[in-house]
Design a protein around this motif. Structure first.
Motif, PDB file in Angstrom:
ATOM      1  N   HIS A  68       0.716  -1.208   0.168  1.00  0.00           N
ATOM      2  CA  HIS A  68       0.023  -0.116   0.012  1.00  0.00           C
ATOM      3  C   HIS A  68       1.027   1.410   0.056  1.00  0.00           C
ATOM      4  N   LEU A  69       2.189   1.131  -0.121  1.00  0.00           N
ATOM      5  CA  LEU A  69       2.991   2.489  -0.100  1.00  0.00           C
ATOM      6  C   LEU A  69       2.687   3.405  -1.226  1.00  0.00           C
ATOM      7  N   PRO A  70       2.382   2.869  -2.442  1.00  0.00           N
ATOM      8  CA  PRO A  70       1.960   3.781  -3.517  1.00  0.00           C
ATOM      9  C   PRO A  70       0.687   4.485  -2.985  1.00  0.00           C
ATOM     10  N   LEU A  71      -0.316   4.063  -2.451  1.00  0.00           N
ATOM     11  CA  LEU A  71      -1.332   4.690  -2.091  1.00  0.00           C
ATOM     12  C   LEU A  71      -1.012   5.478  -1.070  1.00  0.00           C
ATOM     13  N   LEU A  72      -0.211   5.328  -0.115  1.00  0.00           N
ATOM     14  CA  LEU A  72      -0.318   6.256   1.162  1.00  0.00           C
ATOM     15  C   LEU A  72       0.824   7.312   0.689  1.00  0.00           C
ATOM     16  N   VAL A  73       1.965   7.158   0.123  1.00  0.00           N
ATOM     17  CA  VAL A  73       2.751   8.195  -0.629  1.00  0.00           C
ATOM     18  C   VAL A  73       1.867   9.377  -1.575  1.00  0.00           C
ATOM     19  N   HIS A 100      -1.234   8.483  14.445  1.00  0.00           N
ATOM     20  CA  HIS A 100      -0.004   8.023  13.648  1.00  0.00           C
ATOM     21  C   HIS A 100       0.041   8.737  12.459  1.00  0.00           C
ATOM     22  N   LEU A 101       1.271   9.405  12.476  1.00  0.00           N
ATOM     23  CA  LEU A 101       1.835  10.531  11.465  1.00  0.00           C
ATOM     24  C   LEU A 101       1.891   9.644  10.057  1.00  0.00           C
ATOM     25  N   LEU A 102       1.233  10.010   9.140  1.00  0.00           N
ATOM     26  CA  LEU A 102       1.448   9.359   7.661  1.00  0.00           C
ATOM     27  C   LEU A 102       2.807   9.149   7.276  1.00  0.00           C
ATOM     28  N   SER A 103       3.645  10.126   7.656  1.00  0.00           N
ATOM     29  CA  SER A 103       5.112   9.864   7.041  1.00  0.00           C
ATOM     30  C   SER A 103       5.634   8.628   7.888  1.00  0.00           C
ATOM     31  N   ASP A 104       5.397   8.688   9.215  1.00  0.00           N
ATOM     32  CA  ASP A 104       6.113   7.378  10.085  1.00  0.00           C
ATOM     33  C   ASP A 104       5.479   6.228   9.630  1.00  0.00           C
ATOM     34  N   VAL A 105       4.231   6.257   9.293  1.00  0.00           N
ATOM     35  CA  VAL A 105       3.531   4.943   8.740  1.00  0.00           C
ATOM     36  C   VAL A 105       4.322   4.556   7.550  1.00  0.00           C
ATOM     37  N   ILE A 106       4.620   5.400   6.603  1.00  0.00           N
ATOM     38  CA  ILE A 106       5.299   5.238   5.370  1.00  0.00           C
ATOM     39  C   ILE A 106       6.722   4.587   5.619  1.00  0.00           C
ATOM     40  N   GLN A 107       7.534   5.310   6.457  1.00  0.00           N
ATOM     41  CA  GLN A 107       8.685   4.910   6.608  1.00  0.00           C
ATOM     42  C   GLN A 107       8.662   3.709   7.404  1.00  0.00           C
ATOM     43  N   ASN A 108       7.947   3.318   8.450  1.00  0.00           N
ATOM     44  CA  ASN A 108       7.512   1.990   9.078  1.00  0.00           C
ATOM     45  C   ASN A 108       7.575   0.819   8.083  1.00  0.00           C
ATOM     46  N   LEU A 109       6.680   0.992   6.951  1.00  0.00           N
ATOM     47  CA  LEU A 109       6.349  -0.016   6.035  1.00  0.00           C
ATOM     48  C   LEU A 109       7.442  -0.144   5.025  1.00  0.00           C
ATOM     49  N   GLN A 110       8.350   0.976   4.949  1.00  0.00           N
ATOM     50  CA  GLN A 110       9.497   0.686   4.015  1.00  0.00           C
ATOM     51  C   GLN A 110      10.592  -0.003   4.854  1.00  0.00           C
TER      52      GLN A 110
END
Length: 330
Positions: A230-235, A289-299
């Motif tokens: 889901h990273l493309p969606l979140l970004v 939960h900050l979206l930027s943190d969510v993206i980094q955690n999933l990366q």
């Protein structure tokens, strides 16, 4: 922790009723209005108060439970915020009554013209026991949810909420409702979303800006469902949401707080955009939960939110809290 703001209900068990919840008396078409922004007959002229559910002096808000035409109703009254462009007229057309004067300090009661004294009014009618409980002041409890807890307690609870649907969400996504409120849309079925104002924002000033991005994908309920897929969606949500707000409201990303809730108010993935400095309900560390943190955690870990232990508050009458108690987890 009392939460008396107008928001979409958590859980599909409640969301079907919510489409009717967010109504202001001045836009109630069933009482003679001509649509959004139109004046209507006073739907609250016969309101009879039964009890006060909560009062928030800091936020100038009171929530009442009572009856409208023999039906249970919840009424939320909120003082509207000041706007800079009206201040000159407020002072020119007002009267002052002196309360106290001491040296260079004095306090007054200012009587402004009636049209500067609007009260944002939300009517929930007919109100169910769920609505009455939701707006009533309740104690909160901190819950620790392990991966096993989610699989054995929370997920079955979510899946059991089949009595009602997320119809109001689908109405927005299918352009059956709130079309005039849409600020931006990316129609892509995998990475797209609709961005529109939250009902807590009156859209008259950017100091309390509050928008919601609702994803088009129907199979993502919450943070727990997110993986690296889901990273493309979140970004996409983060970048295009920030770009839209910059273009439309002149707020750069450095002045925005972009986050997801866990537990969410309703189980269809959505992202909150609020102005940094605005104390938006639910923006505290215990839930946001900050979206930027969510993206980094999933990366870093594609299964991060599948496996980690999550912490969140639940109110004392929340059915999910009862499930955790029954399981001996609280």
């Amino acid at each position: 922790m009392a939460d008396t703001t107008v928001k979409r209900e958590r859980g599909s068990e409640e969301t079907n009723e919510l489409h009717c919840e967010v109504k202001k008396t001045k836009v109630d078409d069933n009482n003679g209005g001509d649509g959004v922004g139109a004046k209507s007959q006073n739907a609250l002229s016969g309101f009879k108060t039964s009890n006060v559910l909560s009062v928030n002096a800091r936020e100038k808000r009171i929530v009442l439970h009572g009856k409208v035409a023999d039906e249970d109703a919840v009424v939320i009254l909120e003082k509207t915020p000041f706007t800079e462009d009206t201040m000159d007229q407020v002072f020119k057309g007002s009267t002052l009554k002196l309360d106290m004067k001491n040296y260079i300090y004095s306090t007054y009661q200012l009587q402004a013209s009636p049209h500067y004294n609007e009260i944002k009014t939300t009517l929930v009618c007919p109100a169910t026991e769920k609505h009455i409980s939701k707006y009533k002041h309740q104690e909160s409890f901190f819950v620790e949810e392990t991966k096993k807890d989610y699989e054995t307690i929370t997920l079955p609870f979510i899946e059991d909420q089949t009595t009602f649907s997320l119809e109001w969400v689908y109405n927005i996504l299918q352009k059956k409702a709130e079309v005039e409120r849409i600020v931006y849309e990316d129609p892509d079925p995998d990475t797209g979303f609709i961005l529109l104002p939250d009902f807590k924002w009156n859209q008259k000033q950017v100091d309390d800006l509050y928008l919601i991005a609702i994803v088009h994908r129907m199979n993502i309920r919450s943070l727990r469902d997110l993986t690296a897929e889901h990273l493309p969606l979140l970004v996409n949500i983060l970048q295009k949401g920030q770009m839209t707000i910059l273009e439309r409201y002149s707020l750069p990303s450095s002045k925005l707080r972009v986050y997801l809730h866990y537990q969410p108010s309703y189980y269809h993935l959505h992202v909150h955009f609020t102005k940094l400095g605005y104390d938006a309900p639910g923006c505290g560390v215990e839930r946001a939960h900050l979206l930027s943190d969510v993206i980094q955690n999933l990366q870093s870990d594609p299964q991060y939110y599948k496996n980690r232990t999550m912490y969140f508050p639940l109110r004392e009458e929340d059915k999910l809290l009862s499930k955790f108690k029954e399981a001996g987890r609280l």
